[in-house]
Write a protein that holds these residues in place. Structure first.
Motif, PDB file in Angstrom:
ATOM      1  N   MET A 125       0.773  -1.064  -0.106  1.00 51.60           N
ATOM      2  CA  MET A 125       0.099   0.007  -0.080  1.00 51.60           C
ATOM      3  C   MET A 125       0.914   1.341  -0.041  1.00 51.60           C
ATOM      4  N   GLY A 126       2.276   1.289   0.078  1.00 48.17           N
ATOM      5  CA  GLY A 126       2.883   2.303   0.137  1.00 48.17           C
ATOM      6  C   GLY A 126       3.899   2.411  -0.883  1.00 48.17           C
ATOM      7  N   PHE A 127       4.603   3.250  -0.959  1.00 47.62           N
ATOM      8  CA  PHE A 127       5.389   3.794  -2.035  1.00 47.62           C
ATOM      9  C   PHE A 127       7.060   3.719  -1.657  1.00 47.62           C
ATOM     10  N   THR A 128       7.847   3.079  -2.401  1.00 43.44           N
ATOM     11  CA  THR A 128       9.361   2.920  -1.907  1.00 43.44           C
ATOM     12  C   THR A 128      10.054   4.198  -1.984  1.00 43.44           C
ATOM     13  N   ARG A 129      11.163   4.252  -1.716  1.00 42.35           N
ATOM     14  CA  ARG A 129      11.772   5.407  -1.655  1.00 42.35           C
ATOM     15  C   ARG A 129      12.158   6.005  -3.113  1.00 42.35           C
ATOM     16  N   LYS A 130      12.281   5.151  -4.070  1.00 43.96           N
ATOM     17  CA  LYS A 130      12.633   5.511  -5.273  1.00 43.96           C
ATOM     18  C   LYS A 130      11.236   6.174  -5.948  1.00 43.96           C
ATOM     19  N   GLU A 131      10.169   5.342  -5.604  1.00 40.81           N
ATOM     20  CA  GLU A 131       8.693   6.023  -6.176  1.00 40.81           C
ATOM     21  C   GLU A 131       8.603   7.331  -5.525  1.00 40.81           C
ATOM     22  N   THR A 132       8.944   7.480  -4.335  1.00 41.12           N
ATOM     23  CA  THR A 132       8.464   8.513  -3.646  1.00 41.12           C
ATOM     24  C   THR A 132       9.371   9.738  -4.256  1.00 41.12           C
ATOM     25  N   MET A 133      10.573   9.599  -4.582  1.00 42.06           N
ATOM     26  CA  MET A 133      11.454  10.689  -4.902  1.00 42.06           C
ATOM     27  C   MET A 133      10.931  10.834  -6.519  1.00 42.06           C
ATOM     28  N   GLN A 134      10.217  10.122  -7.232  1.00 44.21           N
ATOM     29  CA  GLN A 134       9.712  10.493  -8.567  1.00 44.21           C
ATOM     30  C   GLN A 134       8.618  11.042  -8.314  1.00 44.21           C
ATOM     31  N   SER A 162       3.876   6.565   2.974  1.00 42.60           N
ATOM     32  CA  SER A 162       2.387   6.351   2.703  1.00 42.60           C
ATOM     33  C   SER A 162       1.842   7.370   1.816  1.00 42.60           C
ATOM     34  N   TRP A 163       0.722   7.130   1.235  1.00 46.50           N
ATOM     35  CA  TRP A 163       0.042   8.197   0.351  1.00 46.50           C
ATOM     36  C   TRP A 163      -0.107   9.597   0.938  1.00 46.50           C
ATOM     37  N   GLU A 164      -0.498   9.444   2.275  1.00 45.06           N
ATOM     38  CA  GLU A 164      -0.268  10.819   3.139  1.00 45.06           C
ATOM     39  C   GLU A 164       0.916  11.474   3.117  1.00 45.06           C
ATOM     40  N   GLN A 165       2.276  10.796   3.413  1.00 40.49           N
ATOM     41  CA  GLN A 165       3.275  11.226   3.672  1.00 40.49           C
ATOM     42  C   GLN A 165       3.717  11.859   2.224  1.00 40.49           C
ATOM     43  N   LEU A 166       3.488  11.234   1.185  1.00 39.41           N
ATOM     44  CA  LEU A 166       3.623  11.720  -0.269  1.00 39.41           C
ATOM     45  C   LEU A 166       3.028  13.240  -0.430  1.00 39.41           C
ATOM     46  N   LEU A 167       1.796  13.376   0.114  1.00 39.80           N
ATOM     47  CA  LEU A 167       1.097  14.488   0.027  1.00 39.80           C
ATOM     48  C   LEU A 167       1.958  15.721   0.968  1.00 39.80           C
ATOM     49  N   GLU A 168       2.180  15.281   2.035  1.00 38.41           N
ATOM     50  CA  GLU A 168       2.879  15.964   2.932  1.00 38.41           C
ATOM     51  C   GLU A 168       4.250  16.618   2.306  1.00 38.41           C
ATOM     52  N   ILE A 169       5.033  15.753   1.967  1.00 40.15           N
ATOM     53  CA  ILE A 169       6.338  15.790   1.280  1.00 40.15           C
ATOM     54  C   ILE A 169       6.112  16.852  -0.004  1.00 40.15           C
ATOM     55  N   ARG A 170       5.021  16.512  -0.655  1.00 41.56           N
ATOM     56  CA  ARG A 170       4.841  17.423  -1.961  1.00 41.56           C
ATOM     57  C   ARG A 170       4.483  19.130  -1.379  1.00 41.56           C
ATOM     58  N   ALA A 221       3.257  10.760 -11.644  1.00 47.89           N
ATOM     59  CA  ALA A 221       3.243   9.224 -11.535  1.00 47.89           C
ATOM     60  C   ALA A 221       3.117   8.863 -13.241  1.00 47.89           C
ATOM     61  N   GLN A 222       2.073   9.655 -14.026  1.00 48.34           N
ATOM     62  CA  GLN A 222       1.744   9.483 -15.372  1.00 48.34           C
ATOM     63  C   GLN A 222       2.919   9.599 -16.407  1.00 48.34           C
ATOM     64  N   SER A 263      -0.134   0.087 -11.265  1.00 47.83           N
ATOM     65  CA  SER A 263       0.206  -0.184  -9.800  1.00 47.83           C
ATOM     66  C   SER A 263      -0.076   1.137  -8.849  1.00 47.83           C
ATOM     67  N   PHE A 264       0.444   2.481  -9.405  1.00 48.69           N
ATOM     68  CA  PHE A 264       0.180   3.501  -8.613  1.00 48.69           C
ATOM     69  C   PHE A 264      -1.323   3.843  -8.370  1.00 48.69           C
ATOM     70  N   LYS A 265      -2.297   3.599  -9.568  1.00 50.56           N
ATOM     71  CA  LYS A 265      -3.460   3.937  -9.414  1.00 50.56           C
ATOM     72  C   LYS A 265      -4.466   2.983  -8.452  1.00 50.56           C
ATOM     73  N   GLU A 266      -3.688   1.989  -7.990  1.00 54.22           N
ATOM     74  CA  GLU A 266      -4.455   0.930  -6.986  1.00 54.22           C
ATOM     75  C   GLU A 266      -3.791   1.325  -5.651  1.00 54.22           C
ATOM     76  N   ARG A 267      -2.804   2.012  -5.659  1.00 50.18           N
ATOM     77  CA  ARG A 267      -2.222   2.426  -4.189  1.00 50.18           C
ATOM     78  C   ARG A 267      -2.801   3.863  -4.172  1.00 50.18           C
ATOM     79  N   ALA A 268      -2.935   4.526  -4.839  1.00 52.09           N
ATOM     80  CA  ALA A 268      -3.208   6.212  -4.576  1.00 52.09           C
ATOM     81  C   ALA A 268      -4.475   6.107  -3.685  1.00 52.09           C
ATOM     82  N   LYS A 269      -4.853   6.952  -2.842  1.00 53.61           N
ATOM     83  CA  LYS A 269      -5.868   7.056  -2.070  1.00 53.61           C
ATOM     84  C   LYS A 269      -6.967   8.394  -2.466  1.00 53.61           C
TER      85      LYS A 269
END
Length: 170
Positions: free
Chosen positions: A5-14, A49-57, A150-151, A160-166
């Motif tokens: 359900m989460g995103f790897t460090r590499k995905e998070t960086m992207q 987590s998805w919430e952490q992605l939003l916070e980082i952004r 992501a796109q 995979s991203f579409k399935e994990r994004a909240k």
């Protein structure tokens, strides 16, 4: 939280546009603490987590407006001390020179309740907690930015991203 359900460090960086060293710094100062699973060759898998992605952004957007990480910490500290929710991702923050304002919108009774701005940070620490009137357009939707990243990414498996994004962009 499940690793799937989460995103790897590499995905998070992207998805957030942050470097590995910036993510490490955000963790070091306690702004974003990722989840760690197992030990793969002596190193745990780091997942955001998805919430952490939003916070980082949200933090990245503030940094693009020349807001220092020290000021970001001050904003969060102010929100904590004032017993507000300290998440930045759901706040409409406006930067005017060296001051940061939080725009609270209550359109339920438009005549009496215009959007208000609460000063949450300033380099001179003057007027913190004071309400002011600002008329501004809304900020860019963070969710939309992450979906676009992501796109357009060659690293992210978009299905995979579409399935994990909240959340989906409006």
């Amino acid at each position: 939280m499940s690793q799937m359900m989460g995103f790897t460090r590499k995905e998070t960086m992207q998805l957030t546009g942050c470097t590995s060293s910036r993510l490490a710094y955000l963790e070091k100062v306690g702004l974003i603490i990722p989840y760690r699973y197992g030990t793969n060759s002596g190193r745990p898998t780091v997942v955001f987590s998805w919430e952490q992605l939003l916070e980082i952004r949200a933090i990245r957007n503030l940094r693009q407006e020349d807001v220092s990480l020290q000021t970001v910490r001050k904003i969060i500290e102010f929100l904590d001390q004032s017993e507000y929710d300290n998440r930045l991702r759901n706040k409409q923050l406006v930067v005017v020179e060296d001051e940061v304002f939080w725009i609270e919108q209550d359109w339920s009774d438009f005549g009496a309740n215009m959007p208000t701005a609460l000063k949450v940070a300033s380099k001179k620490n003057k007027g913190i907690g004071q309400y002011v009137l600002l008329v501004i357009p809304p900020l860019i939707d963070i969710v939309k930015d992450i979906w676009e990243a992501a796109q357009n990414s060659r690293v992210i498996d978009f299905q995979s991203f579409k399935e994990r994004a909240k959340a989906v962009p409006a």
